[in-house]
Design a protein around this motif. Structure first.
Motif, PDB file in Angstrom:
ATOM      1  N   UNK A 174    -101.208   7.243 -39.372  1.00  0.00           N
ATOM      2  CA  UNK A 174    -102.043   7.742 -38.305  1.00  0.00           C
ATOM      3  C   UNK A 174    -103.124   6.746 -37.953  1.00  0.00           C
ATOM      4  N   UNK A 175    -103.236   6.458 -36.687  1.00  0.00           N
ATOM      5  CA  UNK A 175    -104.213   5.494 -36.239  1.00  0.00           C
ATOM      6  C   UNK A 175    -105.567   6.151 -36.048  1.00  0.00           C
ATOM      7  N   UNK A 176    -106.593   5.307 -35.929  1.00  0.00           N
ATOM      8  CA  UNK A 176    -107.939   5.814 -35.746  1.00  0.00           C
ATOM      9  C   UNK A 176    -108.184   6.204 -34.315  1.00  0.00           C
ATOM     10  N   UNK A 177    -109.423   6.462 -34.017  1.00  0.00           N
ATOM     11  CA  UNK A 177    -109.787   6.877 -32.669  1.00  0.00           C
ATOM     12  C   UNK A 177    -109.631   5.705 -31.719  1.00  0.00           C
ATOM     13  N   UNK A 221    -111.182   1.243 -19.186  1.00  0.00           N
ATOM     14  CA  UNK A 221    -112.308   1.000 -18.294  1.00  0.00           C
ATOM     15  C   UNK A 221    -112.417   2.102 -17.255  1.00  0.00           C
ATOM     16  N   UNK A 222    -113.637   2.574 -17.060  1.00  0.00           N
ATOM     17  CA  UNK A 222    -113.894   3.560 -16.029  1.00  0.00           C
ATOM     18  C   UNK A 222    -113.472   4.948 -16.364  1.00  0.00           C
ATOM     19  N   UNK A 223    -113.013   5.246 -17.579  1.00  0.00           N
ATOM     20  CA  UNK A 223    -112.548   6.566 -17.933  1.00  0.00           C
ATOM     21  C   UNK A 223    -113.601   7.282 -18.755  1.00  0.00           C
ATOM     22  N   UNK A 224    -113.462   8.578 -18.858  1.00  0.00           N
ATOM     23  CA  UNK A 224    -114.437   9.401 -19.561  1.00  0.00           C
ATOM     24  C   UNK A 224    -114.145   9.337 -21.048  1.00  0.00           C
ATOM     25  N   UNK A 225    -115.112   8.875 -21.832  1.00  0.00           N
ATOM     26  CA  UNK A 225    -114.871   8.690 -23.240  1.00  0.00           C
ATOM     27  C   UNK A 225    -115.003   9.934 -24.072  1.00  0.00           C
ATOM     28  N   UNK A 226    -115.715  10.952 -23.573  1.00  0.00           N
ATOM     29  CA  UNK A 226    -115.951  12.146 -24.376  1.00  0.00           C
ATOM     30  C   UNK A 226    -114.969  13.267 -24.049  1.00  0.00           C
ATOM     31  N   UNK A 227    -113.901  12.992 -23.319  1.00  0.00           N
ATOM     32  CA  UNK A 227    -112.979  14.046 -22.905  1.00  0.00           C
ATOM     33  C   UNK A 227    -111.712  14.072 -23.744  1.00  0.00           C
ATOM     34  N   UNK A 228    -111.076  12.938 -23.965  1.00  0.00           N
ATOM     35  CA  UNK A 228    -109.804  12.896 -24.680  1.00  0.00           C
ATOM     36  C   UNK A 228    -109.779  11.683 -25.593  1.00  0.00           C
ATOM     37  N   UNK A 229    -109.182  11.865 -26.773  1.00  0.00           N
ATOM     38  CA  UNK A 229    -109.036  10.795 -27.755  1.00  0.00           C
ATOM     39  C   UNK A 229    -107.632  10.855 -28.331  1.00  0.00           C
ATOM     40  N   UNK A 230    -107.013   9.702 -28.448  1.00  0.00           N
ATOM     41  CA  UNK A 230    -105.689   9.616 -29.058  1.00  0.00           C
ATOM     42  C   UNK A 230    -105.862   9.400 -30.554  1.00  0.00           C
ATOM     43  N   UNK A 231    -105.507  10.405 -31.331  1.00  0.00           N
ATOM     44  CA  UNK A 231    -105.762  10.367 -32.766  1.00  0.00           C
ATOM     45  C   UNK A 231    -104.588   9.810 -33.554  1.00  0.00           C
ATOM     46  N   UNK A 232    -103.387   9.937 -33.048  1.00  0.00           N
ATOM     47  CA  UNK A 232    -102.226   9.495 -33.807  1.00  0.00           C
ATOM     48  C   UNK A 232    -101.131   9.052 -32.848  1.00  0.00           C
ATOM     49  N   UNK A 257    -106.687  14.628 -28.977  1.00  0.00           N
ATOM     50  CA  UNK A 257    -107.771  15.582 -29.202  1.00  0.00           C
ATOM     51  C   UNK A 257    -108.573  15.694 -27.912  1.00  0.00           C
ATOM     52  N   UNK A 258    -108.712  16.902 -27.414  1.00  0.00           N
ATOM     53  CA  UNK A 258    -109.364  17.149 -26.118  1.00  0.00           C
ATOM     54  C   UNK A 258    -110.603  17.978 -26.347  1.00  0.00           C
ATOM     55  N   UNK A 259    -111.708  17.553 -25.782  1.00  0.00           N
ATOM     56  CA  UNK A 259    -112.962  18.286 -25.868  1.00  0.00           C
ATOM     57  C   UNK A 259    -113.075  19.206 -24.657  1.00  0.00           C
ATOM     58  N   UNK A 260    -113.020  20.497 -24.930  1.00  0.00           N
ATOM     59  CA  UNK A 260    -112.937  21.479 -23.844  1.00  0.00           C
ATOM     60  C   UNK A 260    -114.175  21.459 -22.964  1.00  0.00           C
ATOM     61  N   UNK A 261    -115.350  21.313 -23.584  1.00  0.00           N
ATOM     62  CA  UNK A 261    -116.579  21.349 -22.788  1.00  0.00           C
ATOM     63  C   UNK A 261    -116.603  20.226 -21.765  1.00  0.00           C
ATOM     64  N   UNK A 262    -116.184  19.027 -22.170  1.00  0.00           N
ATOM     65  CA  UNK A 262    -116.169  17.899 -21.233  1.00  0.00           C
ATOM     66  C   UNK A 262    -115.123  18.092 -20.155  1.00  0.00           C
ATOM     67  N   UNK A 263    -113.986  18.671 -20.515  1.00  0.00           N
ATOM     68  CA  UNK A 263    -112.923  18.879 -19.524  1.00  0.00           C
ATOM     69  C   UNK A 263    -113.299  19.950 -18.512  1.00  0.00           C
ATOM     70  N   UNK A 264    -113.860  21.051 -18.987  1.00  0.00           N
ATOM     71  CA  UNK A 264    -114.206  22.149 -18.085  1.00  0.00           C
ATOM     72  C   UNK A 264    -115.451  21.803 -17.275  1.00  0.00           C
ATOM     73  N   UNK A 265    -116.333  20.980 -17.816  1.00  0.00           N
ATOM     74  CA  UNK A 265    -117.546  20.623 -17.089  1.00  0.00           C
ATOM     75  C   UNK A 265    -117.208  19.894 -15.805  1.00  0.00           C
ATOM     76  N   UNK A 266    -116.088  19.179 -15.785  1.00  0.00           N
ATOM     77  CA  UNK A 266    -115.712  18.475 -14.563  1.00  0.00           C
ATOM     78  C   UNK A 266    -115.446  19.427 -13.423  1.00  0.00           C
ATOM     79  N   UNK A 267    -115.094  20.682 -13.736  1.00  0.00           N
ATOM     80  CA  UNK A 267    -114.863  21.667 -12.682  1.00  0.00           C
ATOM     81  C   UNK A 267    -116.166  22.056 -12.010  1.00  0.00           C
TER      82      UNK A 267
END
Length: 830
Positions: free
Chosen positions: A4-7, A12-23, A389-399
């Motif tokens: 499993x890889x790290x975070x 560039x230009x993407x939202x860092x607190x919304x989605x992370x590829x964990x593995x 891994x998806x952070x719901x607050x960051x995803x829904x806040x975009x709405x």
């Protein structure tokens, strides 16, 4: 296999607190179109064809568990529903195997090879697996059959046959465990009793594309089926609804609407703020990007947004609306099952650091109580498998568009400002008259006359400035006025039965006109004693509430009467017509007392109502909202009896945000309220604050077509609701159903679907208890919706034409309806 890889850092230009590829894992064999398993603590997926890999989502140090036993490539994987022991089931063309993860983990630690339990062999290629809620039965979808297997005795319980195409998904009903529902490439769904091995219901062909995914939501008791062409079909599983279709959702159109709303919110923000928080690739707002043909629904899963702040999730504080994850080949969406609107959109291509840009299969999981979600993806064109891994607050806040604005409330939160147009009435009432010897010889007649429609009574609250403490929807007060007031006060002694069932039984019917004359509108008086109807033959009729006796007829309009409105004290009836002039009628004298001429306004008045406890007449003239101050004088000059002494003058004008005509307006008149709602032909709903004398908010694209009616939840004087629910209002548009809105969030909280309304503007109404919404329809029925359900609960027959108007009685569980063939019906509770 890769560890499993790290975070991963986003591109560039993407939202860092919304989605992370964990593995990220690379398989030697392609893994597209394979059922994946995503649970609370683990993810499971096929690896290198016939190996099963289990990876921990909670503890990255947990070594991936490799389970071997299949000889053919694994095509379906699912987790069990019990926590101890945690089971996982896998299927291939050779075996269907059941594994206990705790037991397998212990054997690995001891250096032994874990073995699974073979439930069945040679069933064919399994496209879907699901374990029952108690893990005692397994449903295996192989070909056009569903094999029910006993996990304890490893025997076949039943074989469910009936689909004409491969079965793509099957789900157990959580509240009826003997029920299982399946969807197939034959474009239909079936309901089975797997204990008896027999079908209970079979739907018709729903669409032209195969059905790929399925979800049964326990909270809303709805069935959601996902289609290969990007359509979601929602059905009600409530017993009395008989698998009724609630709505069909086009995900592509929903995402386009979502992007436009986010873009409009971003454009309204300051330039410096946008430069600081620029998201050039988010939500498809860049020009010239490619357009996707469809969004095949690869997977569905429940989504819990209950713990998010109300400003982010937009739900009512009292309850959280059920939501679901929708996984497609190009991204993830969160759909609200109450209003069928998107709460969040995540597109893989917007995050350049993600290894998978086009998914072949997906599985999602969001645990109740946490603000993170896990998504398991496989590549469409290769063997890559990724865990996001998806952070719901960051995803829904975009709405919410990075800013929610100030909250609004129908109930006033302070006194009337000195600069408010509503202060005009207060100043007139509290003005101290000058001494008689100092009066001028030439004086204004209007200033010497009362500026209200009736004498002051203690129940009206006219003598004091409006405060929030003055509000009391239940106005059971005594009256010291004339006999009609005393009769009205005694009539209000009874209480509205809050727990009563809705009026569904046809009690009485009246023919309003002998010739063809459509009955366009209907309205009960505030005391529930009178019922007014507006007709297309230019007449207004007033009946007793029980439809007995001879009606009072008001004639004088030169066009069809479009709206009727009662004053708060019940003495006056206001009507508007297609001739563009509002008229005020006296119920006691049965005559016209005021006609507002067209010369006072640049454009004809299309809608009007009494406002601010009868202190004003609120009306719309083109793109303007106007307040009228009227003086009603019913006395007659013996010489010029034709000349009316009543007068009216405009005191305030407020234009809409856009140059569009107002189609409907609404404001509370039974209590003091500063807010006025108006709908325009540009599909917007605008909120005006008349205390501040300005526009307070605009809801863009409230419907796909212009709103033809706004209806507020005003309650009645016979019942008292919680003060929060007075902020609810409903809007209706032709061909776009009914939407329930909350003024505090300016969001659609629920959508009511099911009544046919494609060509004529049918009316809507709230019940006094706030539990039901009634609507007219074009199929000669009236529909009653419960506030907690998106589909109708009752369908009222007995009409002979399109139901144009509906109105609830404020004092009893009764519903009045009018039709285009000129009939009036009265429904009562059973």
């Amino acid at each position: 296999m890769e560890e499993p890889q790290g975070f991963f850092s986003p591109g560039d230009g993407c939202v860092g607190d919304m989605v992370t590829e964990r593995c990220l894992v690379e398989s030697k064999e392609p893994v597209s179109h394979v059922q994946l398993a995503c649970g609370l603590w683990f993810c499971a997926f096929p690896l290198d064809g016939n190996e099963l890999c289990v990876w921990s989502t909670k503890d990255p140090s947990y070594q991936p568990l490799i389970l071997r036993g299949h000889r053919q490539p694994i095509t379906a994987v699912t987790f069990g529903n019990t926590v101890s022991p945690l089971l996982i089931c896998s299927a291939s063309q050779d075996y269907v195997m059941l594994w206990s993860l705790d037991e397998c983990r212990q054997k690995v630690l001891l250096g032994l090879t874990p073995r699974g339990l073979v439930l069945s062999t040679l069933l064919g290629k399994a496209l879907y697996l699901r374990l029952s809620p108690d893990d005692r039965a397994a449903a295996v979808c192989a070909g056009n059959k569903i094999f029910m297997l006993d996990t304890e005795s490893r025997s076949t319980l039943a074989v469910l046959e009936g689909h004409r195409g491969p079965v793509t998904a099957a789900e157990f009903c959580p509240w009826q465990t003997h029920i299982i529902i399946s969807v197939s490439e034959d474009r239909s769904f079936k309901v089975w009793d797997h204990h008896a091995g027999s079908p209970l219901y079979s739907s018709a062909v729903l669409t032209a594309s195969p059905l790929l995914s399925l979800l049964v939501d326990e909270k809303s008791q709805q069935l959601v089926a996902g289609c290969a062409d990007g359509q979601l079909w929602v059905f009600s599983l409530v017993e009395r609804h008989h698998y009724r279709c609630v709505t069909r959702v086009d995900l592509k159109k929903k995402r386009e609407t979502f992007s436009r709303r986010v873009e409009s919110r971003l454009c309204s923000l300051p330039v410096l703020f946008l430069e600081k928080n620029r998201r050039p690739c988010a939500h498809g707002l860049e020009k010239g990007e490619d357009v996707e043909g469809s969004l095949p629904v690869l997977g569905l899963a429940p989504c819990d947004l209950s713990l998010l702040p109300s400003s982010e999730c937009g739900c009512l504080p009292s309850e959280s609306a059920p939501c679901l994850w929708v996984g497609s080949s190009s991204g993830l969406l969160i759909l609200n099952l109450a209003n069928f609107e998107l709460e969040g959109v995540l597109r893989y291509k917007d995050f350049r650091s993600l290894s998978i840009q086009v998914a072949g299969s997906c599985a999602m999981m969001s645990k109740a109580g946490e603000q993170k979600a896990i998504c398991l993806l496989t590549s469409m064109f290769g063997g890559q498998i990724a865990v996001l891994e998806i952070r719901l607050a960051a995803l829904v806040r975009s709405r919410q568009g990075l800013g929610a604005g100030r909250s609004l409330s129908v109930l006033p939160r302070g006194c009337v400002l000195s600069t408010s147009p509503l202060h005009f009435r207060i100043a007139e009432e509290h003005r101290t008259p000058p001494a008689p010897q100092r009066r001028s010889a030439v004086r204004s007649t209007v200033q010497d006359q009362p500026l209200v429609f009736h004498g002051k009574v203690r129940s009206s609250g006219y003598a004091t400035a409006p405060h929030v403490t003055m509000f009391s929807p239940k106005t059971n007060t005594r009256n010291n006025g004339d006999s009609p007031s005393r009769r009205r006060g005694s009539h209000r002694c009874k209480e509205y039965p809050l727990e009563s069932s809705p009026p569904t039984r046809l009690h009485k019917q009246r023919v309003l006109a002998h010739g063809p004359a459509a009955a366009l509108c209907v309205q009960f008086s505030g005391d529930g004693r009178w019922l007014a109807c507006g007709l297309a033959n230019h007449l207004s009729l007033v009946f007793r509430a029980d439809l007995t006796g001879t009606p009072v007829v008001f004639s004088g309009h030169d066009g069809a009467v479009s709206t009727v409105c009662w004053s708060h004290d019940g003495r006056w009836l206001l009507s508007t017509s297609l001739d563009g002039t509002p008229r005020v009628w006296s119920l006691r004298r049965a005559e016209l007392v005021l006609c507002v001429g067209r010369d006072l306004f640049p454009k004809p008045i299309r809608s009007a109502q009494f406002y601010y406890l009868d202190a004003f007449i609120l009306c719309s003239s083109g793109p303007e909202l106007q307040l009228l101050k009227c003086h009603i004088d019913t006395s007659k000059d013996e010489i010029r009896r034709y000349k009316q002494r009543s007068r009216c003058r405009p005191v305030f004008r407020l234009p809409t945000a856009g140059p569009t005509e107002i189609t409907s307006l609404s404001a509370a008149n039974d209590f003091y309220s500063y807010l006025v709602l108006a709908a325009g032909r540009d599909k917007t709903v605008e909120v005006f604050d008349l205390n501040a004398g300005r526009s307070a908010a605009v809801i863009a694209e409230a419907h796909s077509r212009p709103v033809h009616q706004i209806c507020q939840n005003k309650g009645s004087s016979f019942t008292t609701q919680q003060y929060q629910v007075y902020n609810l209002f409903a809007t209706a548009a032709i061909g776009d159903g009914i939407k329930l809105w909350d003024l505090r969030t300016l969001r659609c909280e629920r959508r009511f679907e099911g009544h046919p309304n494609h060509g004529y503007p049918c009316g809507i109404a709230f019940s006094p208890c706030g539990r039901y919404v009634a609507s007219g329809a074009e199929d000669r029925h009236a529909y009653v919706y419960e506030m907690g359900s998106s589909t109708f609960s009752h369908r009222l027959a007995g009409h002979t034409d399109t139901v144009a108007g509906v109105a609830f009685s404020p004092s009893a569980p009764q519903l009045a309806t009018t039709t285009l063939d000129g009939k009036l019906q009265l429904f009562v509770a059973e």
